[in-house]
Design an enzyme around this catalytic site. Structure first.
Site, PDB file in Angstrom:
ATOM      1  N   ASP A 265      30.487  65.281  77.728  1.00 42.35           N
ATOM      2  CA  ASP A 265      29.879  66.581  77.474  1.00 42.35           C
ATOM      3  C   ASP A 265      28.743  66.424  76.465  1.00 42.35           C
ATOM      4  O   ASP A 265      28.857  65.684  75.485  1.00 42.35           O
ATOM      5  CB  ASP A 265      30.921  67.550  76.922  1.00 42.35           C
TER       6      ASP A 265
ATOM      7  N   ASP B 113      40.554  68.488  77.648  1.00 42.15           N
ATOM      8  CA  ASP B 113      40.347  68.464  79.101  1.00 42.15           C
ATOM      9  C   ASP B 113      39.888  67.102  79.603  1.00 42.15           C
ATOM     10  O   ASP B 113      39.756  66.896  80.814  1.00 42.15           O
ATOM     11  CB  ASP B 113      39.366  69.557  79.536  1.00 42.15           C
TER      12      ASP B 113
ATOM     13  N   HIS C 168      38.157  65.710  73.484  1.00 40.02           N
ATOM     14  CA  HIS C 168      38.589  67.055  73.842  1.00 40.02           C
ATOM     15  C   HIS C 168      39.684  66.983  74.904  1.00 40.02           C
ATOM     16  O   HIS C 168      39.690  66.099  75.764  1.00 40.02           O
ATOM     17  CB  HIS C 168      37.408  67.889  74.337  1.00 40.02           C
TER      18      HIS C 168
END
Length: 306
Positions: free
Chosen positions: A211, A67, A65
């Site tokens: 995450d 970020d 991802h």
């Protein structure tokens, strides 16, 4: 060792927080720096710290991802001019990380003056380097996301001076051989060094998570960790909202701390819905509960000894 945070926001940067980036200083075991995730703007954050890109020998990416990876091409390019020339770099991450970097370099016509070794993870990984062992295990985030368990080298047990004197070996240079070698020779006889040392002690264990919503591999990664770095995108409200988006709620992290016997937890990847005042207020409420485990909400540029 020391953990430093260069980005602690989730998804988007805020005026107070950059996107994800963590540095692990390996001293006193090694003179190297390892980075975990490189969100947009990471190299600019590092300019405000004593860490130098030339000392970064490994980069571990948790997942693809933006970020967590949008700062990677720029940081790799800058490393060429900030002490990294001809210093090899190892880049570990999910499948696709090599293609992402090489395409970024090719399309921008950027040229690195050092070699990169790519290690792409397929489900899990065990990696050894300079006495360190790193395990990567798959999490639950909708796309491949990994947590890393970093185990520092064992510390050799203390020399039993009396036992050595009993075989006629007085303190001196030979003791270093007893400490650092499996065997040693004295008066024509070979001895096992372990018989003259105390038990070795496992070095610190640091667990760094990508995450994820709760999953069984979390306990494998964080078991008896000295320090755990974990996301809590949601630190208030209903837990199912976090899990629906494959993220963790603060209650999930607290449960993991207790189940895995984690000594200290550093919570990052906080939603951009929270400003500093919100986070401080929520922290004060949480610590009023005597059942709340040992934790910190971290902010950019925080450093913690391991």
């Amino acid at each position: 060792m020391e953990v430093t945070f260069f980005g602690t926001s989730a998804g988007l940067p805020t005026k107070e927080r950059n996107t994800q980036a963590i540095a692990l200083n390996l001293e006193p075991y090694s003179n190297s720096i390892w980075l975990f995730d490189v969100g947009e703007g990471t190299q600019h954050q590092i300019l405000h710290h004593a860490i130098k890109l030339g000392k970064v020998t490994h980069i571990f990416i948790t997942h693809m991802h933006g970020d967590h990876i949008f700062g990677l091409p720029g940081l790799l390019s800058s490393r060429s001019f900030q002490g990294g020339e001809q210093k090899p770099l190892t880049l570990v991450g999910p499948k696709g990380i090599k293609a992402y970097v090489e395409m970024s370099m090719n399309l921008s016509e950027s040229h690195l003056n050092y070699p990169i070794t790519y290690i792409e993870i397929d489900d899990h990984l065990t990696y050894h380097h300079d006495g360190f062992t790193v395990e990567a295990h798959l999490l639950n985030h909708g796309i491949p996301s990994y947590g890393y368990r970093v185990m520092a080298p064992e510390t050799t047990g203390t020399i039993n001076v009396e036992a050595l004197k009993n075989i006629g070996l007085e303190p001196g240079p030979k003791y270093q051989e007893v400490k650092s070698h499996d065997t040693f020779e004295h008066n024509g006889q070979v001895y096992q060094s372990k018989d003259f040392r105390g038990e070795s002690k496992q070095g610190p264990v640091v667990a760094i998570f990508g995450d994820t919503k709760p999953c069984s591999n979390e306990r494998v990664i964080s078991r008896d960790a000295d320090v755990m770095v974990h996301e809590a995108t949601y630190i208030d409200g209903e837990k199912h909202l976090a899990n629906n988006y494959h993220h963790s709620h603060i209650e999930d992290v607290f449960a993991l701390i207790k189940e895995a016997n984690v000594k200290r937890t550093l919570i990052t990847h906080l939603s951009n819905r929270y400003n500093t005042e919100d986070i401080n207020e929520i922290y004060q409420i949480l610590i009023q509960n005597e059942d709340t485990p040992n934790f910190n909400f971290v902010k950019d540029f925080d450093s913690f000894k391991v």
